[in-house]
Design an enzyme around this catalytic site. Structure first.
Site, mmCIF file in Angstrom:
data_model
loop_
_atom_site.group_PDB
_atom_site.id
_atom_site.type_symbol
_atom_site.label_atom_id
_atom_site.label_comp_id
_atom_site.label_asym_id
_atom_site.label_seq_id
_atom_site.Cartn_x
_atom_site.Cartn_y
_atom_site.Cartn_z
ATOM 1 N N ARG A 1 -3.034 -2.154 0.772
ATOM 2 C CA ARG A 1 -2.620 -1.766 -0.568
ATOM 3 C C ARG A 1 -3.285 -0.427 -0.899
ATOM 4 N NH1 ARG A 1 -4.797 -3.674 -6.326
ATOM 5 N NH2 ARG A 1 -3.173 -2.710 -7.597
ATOM 6 N N HIS B 1 1.477 -1.266 -10.182
ATOM 7 C CA HIS B 1 1.979 -2.639 -9.930
ATOM 8 C C HIS B 1 3.352 -2.621 -9.256
ATOM 9 C CE1 HIS B 1 -0.435 -4.184 -13.691
ATOM 10 N NE2 HIS B 1 -1.152 -4.342 -12.592
ATOM 11 N N ASN C 1 -6.658 -5.580 0.773
ATOM 12 C CA ASN C 1 -6.694 -4.967 -0.552
ATOM 13 C C ASN C 1 -8.151 -4.608 -0.822
ATOM 14 O OD1 ASN C 1 -6.624 -4.289 -3.233
ATOM 15 N ND2 ASN C 1 -5.501 -6.112 -3.897
ATOM 16 N N ARG D 1 -7.732 -2.965 -21.461
ATOM 17 C CA ARG D 1 -7.215 -1.613 -21.718
ATOM 18 C C ARG D 1 -6.360 -1.596 -22.969
ATOM 19 N NH1 ARG D 1 -4.983 -1.622 -16.016
ATOM 20 N NH2 ARG D 1 -6.775 -1.163 -14.699
ATOM 21 N N GLU E 1 2.162 -10.164 -4.152
ATOM 22 C CA GLU E 1 2.012 -8.793 -3.672
ATOM 23 C C GLU E 1 1.633 -8.752 -2.192
ATOM 24 O OE1 GLU E 1 -0.241 -8.291 -7.459
ATOM 25 O OE2 GLU E 1 0.267 -6.184 -7.172
#
Ligand code: AMP
Length: 404
Positions: free
Chosen positions: A94, A183, A10, A244, A387
């Site tokens: 990823r 996601h 990743n 955010r 993940e």
């Protein structure tokens, strides 16, 4: 002996996270992280799980991603798990943005790299780093399958009614403006794991997945396929997140530019980095916010209430999108750990079949578990996401059997 190891990478702008897995039993052989790439104080932390040895940490300048990956390879080699091993079947990467084209994990070649590059304008923060990781790993092991697993792929099943913004169609198409969602690897893993927790097949189950980490997104999954998700063209849309804003009237942006004198980049930074929980109360860590609430801090309380209000609106919206809901699954840092968030998210929704058992909700565990009272119409679950395992599974499914 067939190659059965998968390295998951990743790659961020200044970091690389990695895990080496043995796919015969899906166990972790090693996990680690390189941080602050390009600085004097780069740090590599490596945990050799296979040997049971202590974690090793090294600091010192690591100039770029190539140097980082070579350093990782060096650490793995010390454990007898080097990247030159014939047991390595593939590297799974990823990749954040796969646009509309990449609906599945994909073996990377020059054409795939070019397409990921073409998507940089819609993922300027993520895709360049992912590309660097891909190119570096390819240069290191050109003979090995490099597989891109896209964050957007799980959401490509969204119907046009959910994926399109209500703006001029030609303008949208010209600039590839639509709702892609992110996601996706987590939503895919958690929706399947939730079905397994219920003892049912994914095809038979409708799930609302709430991925609540520092970034946060919700998805509506019908029979294993995503039909709506809260992030959009970029990860800015939807839920209130750590830094955010999530949803807001787009006119706020014009107002800040015309009346507030801010540039587009300044507004971008405000909404992505200085909004959400941190903008509302100065903290983005839910543990700290809960601690402040317990001390009577009003700003922290209001930030929490705004976070929960938005979350409940999405639960209601996805209930309507799905029509029938079998389970609501909480995952990621906040979803897996913050019992007060889970409790507040479904409080008073008994008429929708939603409830949380206080005792079950308070239990701390790493296992997937139900927290709704026995006999509830809708299961409420905590399902830890993974993940890396999902990327490894998807990578191995694509290339594993072909390797001798
Ligand atoms: P993630 O992005 O999934 O790694 O989630 C990170 C976030 O999870 C942190 O910013 C915290 O807000 C939250 N978090 C982690 N551990 C806990 C905990 N024990 N209680 C509440 N929130 C937590």
């Amino acid at each position: 002996m067939s190659a059965s190891r998968v390295l998951v990478l990743n790659s961020g702008s200044s970091s690389v996270k990695y895990q080496l897995l043995d796919m015969t039993d899906r166990s972790r052989l090693a996990v680690g992280l390189v941080e602050r790439i390009g600085e004097e104080t780069s740090r590599l932390k490596h945990s050799p799980l296979a040997t049971g040895g202590a974690a090793r940490e090294t600091t010192g300048p690591i100039a770029d991603h190539e140097a980082a990956l070579k350093a990782v390879a060096g650490e793995l080699a010390k454990d007898g798990l080097g990247l030159d091993s014939p047991e390595l079947a593939a590297i799974g990467h990823r990749v954040v943005h796969g646009g509309q084209l990449f609906t599945e994990p994909t073996v990377v070649d020059d054409a795939v790299l070019a397409e990921i590059e073409r998507l940089v304008p819609v993922a300027p923060l993520h895709n360049p780093a992912n590309l660097t990781g891909l190119r570096t790993a390819r240069a290191l092991r050109p003979d090995l399958p490099q597989v891109a697993v896209f964050d957007t792929a799980f959401h490509t099943t969204m119907p046009e009614s959910a994926a399109r913004y209500a703006i001029d169609v030609r303008t949208a198409d010209e600039h590839r403006i639509r709702r892609y969602g992110f996601h996706g690897t987590s939503h895919a893993y958690v929706s399947r794991a939730t079905a397994a927790l219920l003892g049912r097949e994914p095809e038979d189950v409708n799930v609302i997945v709430l991925h609540l980490g520092n970034g946060a997104s919700a998805s509506a999954v019908r029979g294993g396929r995503c039909v709506d998700t809260s992030m959009g063209l970029t990860p800015l849309e939807g839920l209130v997140m750590g830094t955010r804003s999530g949803d807001l009237d787009p006119a706020v942006i014009f107002h800040l530019m015309r009346v507030g004198g801010m540039s587009a980049d300044e507004v971008d930074t405000l909404l992505n980095k200085r909004s959400g929980l941190i903008g509302l109360c100065g903290d983005n860590d839910m543990r700290e916010i809960r601690r402040r609430i317990d001390e009577g801090d009003e700003r922290a309380r209001l930030a929490f209430d705004i976070y929960i209000h938005r979350l409940r609106k999405y639960i209601g919206a996805y209930y309507a999108v799905l029509g029938r809901v079998d389970a609501v699954a909480f995952t990621a840092g906040v979803g897996e750990n913050a019992a007060p968030v889970r409790e507040a998210a479904v409080a008073g929704l008994e008429s929708l079949g939603l409830a949380v058992d206080g005792g079950l909700n308070a239990v701390r565990s790493d296992a997937a578990r139900l927290i709704s009272p026995a006999g509830s119409a809708v299961a409420v679950a905590v399902v830890p996401t993974d993940e890396e395992l999902e990327i490894a599974d998807q990578t191995y499914a694509l290339v594993g059997t072909g390797n001798a």
